[in-house]
Design a protein around this motif. Structure first.
Motif, mmCIF file in Angstrom:
data_model
loop_
_atom_site.group_PDB
_atom_site.id
_atom_site.type_symbol
_atom_site.label_atom_id
_atom_site.label_comp_id
_atom_site.label_asym_id
_atom_site.label_seq_id
_atom_site.Cartn_x
_atom_site.Cartn_y
_atom_site.Cartn_z
ATOM 1 N N ARG A 37 0.879 -1.729 -0.352
ATOM 2 C CA ARG A 37 -0.172 0.212 -0.288
ATOM 3 C C ARG A 37 0.833 1.409 -0.280
ATOM 4 N NH1 ARG A 37 -3.357 -2.117 4.909
ATOM 5 N NH2 ARG A 37 -4.366 -4.037 3.380
ATOM 6 N N ASN A 38 1.909 1.407 0.914
ATOM 7 C CA ASN A 38 2.350 2.315 1.092
ATOM 8 C C ASN A 38 4.202 1.950 0.246
ATOM 9 O OD1 ASN A 38 4.375 4.709 2.010
ATOM 10 N ND2 ASN A 38 2.597 5.286 3.381
ATOM 11 N N LEU A 39 4.226 2.321 -0.811
ATOM 12 C CA LEU A 39 6.530 2.033 -0.971
ATOM 13 C C LEU A 39 7.162 1.699 0.021
ATOM 14 C CD1 LEU A 39 6.006 1.713 -4.946
ATOM 15 C CD2 LEU A 39 6.122 -0.834 -3.547
ATOM 16 N N THR A 40 7.276 3.802 0.094
ATOM 17 C CA THR A 40 8.129 4.364 1.162
ATOM 18 C C THR A 40 7.819 4.376 2.068
ATOM 19 O OG1 THR A 40 8.038 6.339 -0.257
ATOM 20 C CG2 THR A 40 9.334 6.549 1.444
ATOM 21 N N ALA A 41 7.516 3.394 3.147
ATOM 22 C CA ALA A 41 6.993 3.345 4.094
ATOM 23 C C ALA A 41 7.454 1.697 4.575
ATOM 24 C CB ALA A 41 5.637 3.187 5.213
ATOM 25 N N TYR A 51 5.025 -4.622 -4.780
ATOM 26 C CA TYR A 51 4.221 -3.933 -6.365
ATOM 27 C C TYR A 51 2.954 -3.324 -5.363
ATOM 28 C CZ TYR A 51 1.199 -7.913 -5.500
ATOM 29 O OH TYR A 51 0.499 -9.159 -5.051
ATOM 30 N N GLU A 52 2.656 -2.018 -5.981
ATOM 31 C CA GLU A 52 2.188 -1.057 -5.557
ATOM 32 C C GLU A 52 0.422 -1.673 -5.775
ATOM 33 O OE1 GLU A 52 1.716 3.308 -5.739
ATOM 34 O OE2 GLU A 52 0.747 2.556 -7.390
ATOM 35 N N SER A 53 -0.308 -1.823 -4.031
ATOM 36 C CA SER A 53 -1.732 -2.476 -4.158
ATOM 37 C C SER A 53 -2.920 -1.682 -2.905
ATOM 38 C CB SER A 53 -1.759 -4.134 -4.591
ATOM 39 O OG SER A 53 -2.686 -4.701 -4.327
ATOM 40 N N ASP A 54 -3.926 -1.620 -3.292
ATOM 41 C CA ASP A 54 -4.110 -1.347 -1.609
ATOM 42 C C ASP A 54 -4.762 -3.123 -1.180
ATOM 43 O OD1 ASP A 54 -5.589 1.153 -2.869
ATOM 44 O OD2 ASP A 54 -6.597 0.223 -3.946
ATOM 45 N N ASN A 55 -4.048 -3.840 -1.293
ATOM 46 C CA ASN A 55 -4.352 -5.538 -1.069
ATOM 47 C C ASN A 55 -3.224 -5.871 0.099
ATOM 48 O OD1 ASN A 55 -7.036 -6.443 -1.817
ATOM 49 N ND2 ASN A 55 -5.571 -6.428 -4.222
ATOM 50 N N SER A 104 2.442 -1.563 5.491
ATOM 51 C CA SER A 104 1.695 -1.451 4.546
ATOM 52 C C SER A 104 0.477 -2.925 4.468
ATOM 53 C CB SER A 104 1.881 -2.289 3.197
ATOM 54 O OG SER A 104 3.127 -1.263 2.225
ATOM 55 N N GLY A 105 0.667 -3.247 5.843
ATOM 56 C CA GLY A 105 -0.392 -4.480 6.161
ATOM 57 C C GLY A 105 0.100 -5.532 5.701
#
Length: 117
Positions: free
Chosen positions: A15-19, A52-56, A107-108
């Protein structure tokens, strides 16, 4: 040429590549290679893969594979994880062969850490 087939790469949603990059860099010493704005490859002593960027998020409750780290210093690593934005979702418990806990990174995504100590 060998006929060996090996698992050699893992990809995880993020969800947050930077974090997430900051968390794994601080806690585990991972290094990263950016491939555009929505994908980053990670490098570690034991595994190579990507976020990879994702809301999951990758969670065992939804049937995801659990990646498990090993450390001889369980409590020390748990403290480091918490100080860097990780959340303990299963406190330390015993199982045949050792002890472990589960955590989520910023990112969970869920991971576990175990120790035989």
């Amino acid at each position: 040429m060998s006929n060996e087939t090996l698992i050699n790469y893992a990809e995880l949603p993020c969800r947050n590549l930077t974090a997430t990059k900051q968390f794994f860099s601080e806690v585990f010493g991972w290094t990263f290679t950016d491939y555009g704005p929505s994908y980053v490859e990670f490098h570690d002593k034991g595994i190579v893969g990507g976020f990879y960027e994702s809301d999951n998020a990758s969670l065992t409750a939804s049937g995801a594979t659990l990646l498990v780290f090993y450390t001889p210093e369980l409590e020390s690593l748990q403290t480091k994880i918490e100080r860097n934005g990780g959340t303990i979702i299963k406190p330390v418990f015993e199982f045949p062969g050792g002890r472990r806990f589960h955590f989520t990174e910023p990112s969970g995504n869920e991971f576990a850490v175990w120790s035989d100590k």
